[in-house]
Write a protein that holds these residues in place. Sequence first.
Motif, PDB file in Angstrom:
ATOM      1  N   PRO A   6      43.857  48.562  46.950  1.00 24.40           N
ATOM      2  CA  PRO A   6      43.374  49.842  46.421  1.00 24.40           C
ATOM      3  C   PRO A   6      41.857  50.010  46.439  1.00 24.40           C
ATOM      4  O   PRO A   6      41.368  51.002  45.918  1.00 24.40           O
ATOM      5  CB  PRO A   6      43.882  49.805  44.976  1.00 24.40           C
ATOM      6  CG  PRO A   6      43.791  48.356  44.605  1.00 24.40           C
ATOM      7  CD  PRO A   6      44.128  47.593  45.861  1.00 24.40           C
ATOM      8  N   VAL A   7      41.095  49.030  47.014  1.00 23.48           N
ATOM      9  CA  VAL A   7      39.653  49.263  47.133  1.00 23.48           C
ATOM     10  C   VAL A   7      39.423  50.527  47.959  1.00 23.48           C
ATOM     11  O   VAL A   7      38.561  51.359  47.640  1.00 23.48           O
ATOM     12  CB  VAL A   7      38.959  48.043  47.770  1.00 23.48           C
ATOM     13  CG1 VAL A   7      37.473  48.323  47.987  1.00 23.48           C
ATOM     14  CG2 VAL A   7      39.136  46.807  46.877  1.00 23.48           C
TER      15      VAL A   7
ATOM     16  N   LEU B 186      30.282  46.366  44.269  1.00 24.94           N
ATOM     17  CA  LEU B 186      29.898  45.148  44.981  1.00 24.94           C
ATOM     18  C   LEU B 186      31.094  44.211  45.055  1.00 24.94           C
ATOM     19  O   LEU B 186      31.746  43.941  44.038  1.00 24.94           O
ATOM     20  CB  LEU B 186      28.740  44.438  44.275  1.00 24.94           C
ATOM     21  CG  LEU B 186      27.311  44.944  44.499  1.00 24.94           C
ATOM     22  CD1 LEU B 186      26.913  44.813  45.961  1.00 24.94           C
ATOM     23  CD2 LEU B 186      27.115  46.349  44.006  1.00 24.94           C
ATOM     24  N   VAL B 187      31.393  43.732  46.252  1.00 26.70           N
ATOM     25  CA  VAL B 187      32.526  42.824  46.470  1.00 26.70           C
ATOM     26  C   VAL B 187      32.007  41.600  47.201  1.00 26.70           C
ATOM     27  O   VAL B 187      31.368  41.719  48.251  1.00 26.70           O
ATOM     28  CB  VAL B 187      33.642  43.503  47.290  1.00 26.70           C
ATOM     29  CG1 VAL B 187      34.811  42.547  47.497  1.00 26.70           C
ATOM     30  CG2 VAL B 187      34.115  44.789  46.624  1.00 26.70           C
TER      31      VAL B 187
ATOM     32  N   ARG C 195      41.950  40.300  40.913  1.00 24.67           N
ATOM     33  CA  ARG C 195      42.848  40.972  39.955  1.00 24.67           C
ATOM     34  C   ARG C 195      42.197  42.248  39.414  1.00 24.67           C
ATOM     35  O   ARG C 195      42.846  43.301  39.324  1.00 24.67           O
ATOM     36  CB  ARG C 195      43.209  40.025  38.811  1.00 24.67           C
ATOM     37  CG  ARG C 195      44.100  38.858  39.228  1.00 24.67           C
ATOM     38  CD  ARG C 195      44.375  37.916  38.052  1.00 24.67           C
ATOM     39  NE  ARG C 195      45.230  36.796  38.441  1.00 24.67           N
ATOM     40  CZ  ARG C 195      44.779  35.685  39.010  1.00 24.67           C
ATOM     41  NH1 ARG C 195      43.479  35.527  39.252  1.00 24.67           N
ATOM     42  NH2 ARG C 195      45.619  34.714  39.340  1.00 24.67           N
ATOM     43  N   ALA C 196      40.900  42.160  39.083  1.00 27.78           N
ATOM     44  CA  ALA C 196      40.192  43.336  38.568  1.00 27.78           C
ATOM     45  C   ALA C 196      40.113  44.445  39.607  1.00 27.78           C
ATOM     46  O   ALA C 196      40.080  45.632  39.260  1.00 27.78           O
ATOM     47  CB  ALA C 196      38.785  42.940  38.113  1.00 27.78           C
TER      48      ALA C 196
ATOM     49  N   LEU D  20      49.206  38.988  47.846  1.00 26.25           N
ATOM     50  CA  LEU D  20      48.093  38.628  48.724  1.00 26.25           C
ATOM     51  C   LEU D  20      47.077  37.775  47.981  1.00 26.25           C
ATOM     52  O   LEU D  20      46.607  36.757  48.509  1.00 26.25           O
ATOM     53  CB  LEU D  20      47.404  39.882  49.265  1.00 26.25           C
ATOM     54  CG  LEU D  20      46.069  39.653  50.006  1.00 26.25           C
ATOM     55  CD1 LEU D  20      46.282  38.793  51.246  1.00 26.25           C
ATOM     56  CD2 LEU D  20      45.407  40.987  50.364  1.00 26.25           C
ATOM     57  N   GLY D  21      46.730  38.177  46.767  1.00 26.18           N
ATOM     58  CA  GLY D  21      45.653  37.520  46.042  1.00 26.18           C
ATOM     59  C   GLY D  21      45.887  36.041  45.807  1.00 26.18           C
ATOM     60  O   GLY D  21      44.978  35.221  45.991  1.00 26.18           O
ATOM     61  N   GLU D  22      47.100  35.679  45.415  1.00 26.35           N
ATOM     62  CA  GLU D  22      47.361  34.281  45.080  1.00 26.35           C
ATOM     63  C   GLU D  22      47.320  33.358  46.297  1.00 26.35           C
ATOM     64  O   GLU D  22      46.605  32.344  46.294  1.00 26.35           O
ATOM     65  CB  GLU D  22      48.687  34.176  44.330  1.00 26.35           C
ATOM     66  CG  GLU D  22      48.584  34.771  42.921  1.00 26.35           C
ATOM     67  CD  GLU D  22      49.919  34.795  42.186  1.00 26.35           C
ATOM     68  OE1 GLU D  22      50.942  34.373  42.782  1.00 26.35           O
ATOM     69  OE2 GLU D  22      49.933  35.232  41.020  1.00 26.35           O
ATOM     70  N   PRO D  23      48.048  33.655  47.396  1.00 24.62           N
ATOM     71  CA  PRO D  23      47.955  32.744  48.541  1.00 24.62           C
ATOM     72  C   PRO D  23      46.586  32.777  49.219  1.00 24.62           C
ATOM     73  O   PRO D  23      46.119  31.746  49.715  1.00 24.62           O
ATOM     74  CB  PRO D  23      49.063  33.230  49.483  1.00 24.62           C
ATOM     75  CG  PRO D  23      49.336  34.634  49.094  1.00 24.62           C
ATOM     76  CD  PRO D  23      49.077  34.700  47.624  1.00 24.62           C
TER      77      PRO D  23
END
Length: 592
Positions: free
Chosen positions: A527-528, A515-516, A249-250, A257-260
């Motif tokens: 958006p990265v 850092l990811v 989220r941040a 995409l993030g949730e599933p």
Amino acid sequence: MPGSTALIGRNLVPGSAQGALLFADVGLSFWGGVDPCTGEVIDRHHPLSGEHLHGRVLAIPSGRGSCTGSSVLMELISNGHAPAALVLAEADEILTLGVLVAQTIFERSLPVLCIGREAFATLRGKAFARVEGASLAMFDHVPIDGWQPTETPMHTGETHESIELTGFDRSLLDGEHGKAAQMAMQIVLRMAELQGAHQLVDIAQAHIDGCIYTGPASLRFAEQLVHWGAKVRVPTTLNSISVDQRRWRALGIDPLLGEPASALGDAYMAMGAQLSFTCAPYLLDTAPKAGEQIVWAESNAVVYANSVLGARTLKYPDYLDICIALTGRAPLIGCHLEAPRKARLRVELPEMGELDDAFYPLLGYHIGALAGSRIPLVFGLEQYQPDLDDLKAFGAAFATTSAAPLFHIAGVTPEALDPAQALEADVPVPVETIRLADLLGSWRELNSARDNRVEVVSLGNPHFSLSEFARLARLCRGRHKHPEVVLAITCGRAVLEQARDAGHIGVIEAFGATLVTDTCWCMLGEPVIPPAATTLMTNSGKYAHYAPGLVGRKVHFASLAECVESACTASASGRLPSWLQPALLMESLAHV
């Protein structure tokens, strides 16, 4: 019928279908090479780039690259964008497995036929193809004969008589350990029969690649296993997932995409897998030892485990990995055995000067394409003694362009310290001699950007190691990146904490890096990567190959030092490394 020819092959998955023939003589990685939502070929280096697979008979020599190809094909079958049929020159376990899982979960399928290399070459130039069982008919024009496909049962009720089963195997197959384990054993045995295995082997650990989110079907598969009570039987680690589970989220990732994607990681942990989320499990304390029988998916990890660690695994497709983890049993075939680990190609390198770290991913990329499905033995690196980071970069790029699960480097990798031990006695192998001019051609292929702008610097594909963090910190100390450049590094959680404890992360963050964790550049996008950015730079041969198709950006490929320099200047120098400059000089002289 006039204008038609017929061939007989081997059914990998039975069925009947017809369609316009889409032919290529180059293997295709479905992950990173085919859009799982639309069926478009997005590998911009592939001759089929821009073509759509839906409804066509796809003829390719084999798959290549990522183990996630099975997940992409299952997704395409589920959403209706799959090819009508697959015709292969040689059997491909990754693609076949995707069809078998689609049968099991969605009761949808497509025929897969293997016809051999000689017959495959005769498909070139044909317009239309029809698959019926083991028969392939080819046409110069679309036939008008009212043909209809025949119904093929999803499950053929195999008795598995060709495979020696233990009492435990039979108890799994009979459902005594639950429905998930039963289904998993059914799939393991179907694949074992296709591979020609006669026995299964106990495995010590698994690494799961199917936790990558390719679409709704991938989540549905995992949640169905959880619903059936699935529990892994061996220590099991998880590959990178599609988002940084703690920070998506941040990072501005769309919840669609993030949730599933996060839920998919949770589903595999609910089956008992460890929270590792790394594409470099060989960097973990749980890395296997030489000779250990394991089941790893994720193409770069498979190649590293076999080649550098001397462990024993096939290039396992997504979903077969979890099926084997649920049963603890794998087909005793291929690189689990001694003889199939021998080299089938000898590669000789030219004399070279002082090498930098860009050399190894470039060489792996080039040799992978040269080798195809053959295991190579590389001569000419003995004096350079590449380190583990070099071998990691070489292996990841090699796995991108090759279908082989293993490479040998004479005098370097454990099974080729004595090169004669990597060859089968009295079996001649072909020899390929690489010239610097050949490597210059691959360098230009990976460098797809046509202007010198650099807006994103991508590091950590595969995930960064502790030693790579140390080197990056030395390059960044006392400097700061250009304000208009994003420099992002992907890594596993465990290595990140090691690097933080060693003092490297403070220096790198002061430089301005992001850092990811948990995910990898093969899954990262906007958006990265800023939406307005058009070019990126990487030191990864793997990502330089995939990025144009995955994120639609042109790429500068260079060494780590060049990447840091470009992060500071927002510009690529375009300099060739010193070891490659003689090839450019020879090229210039040839045109005088």
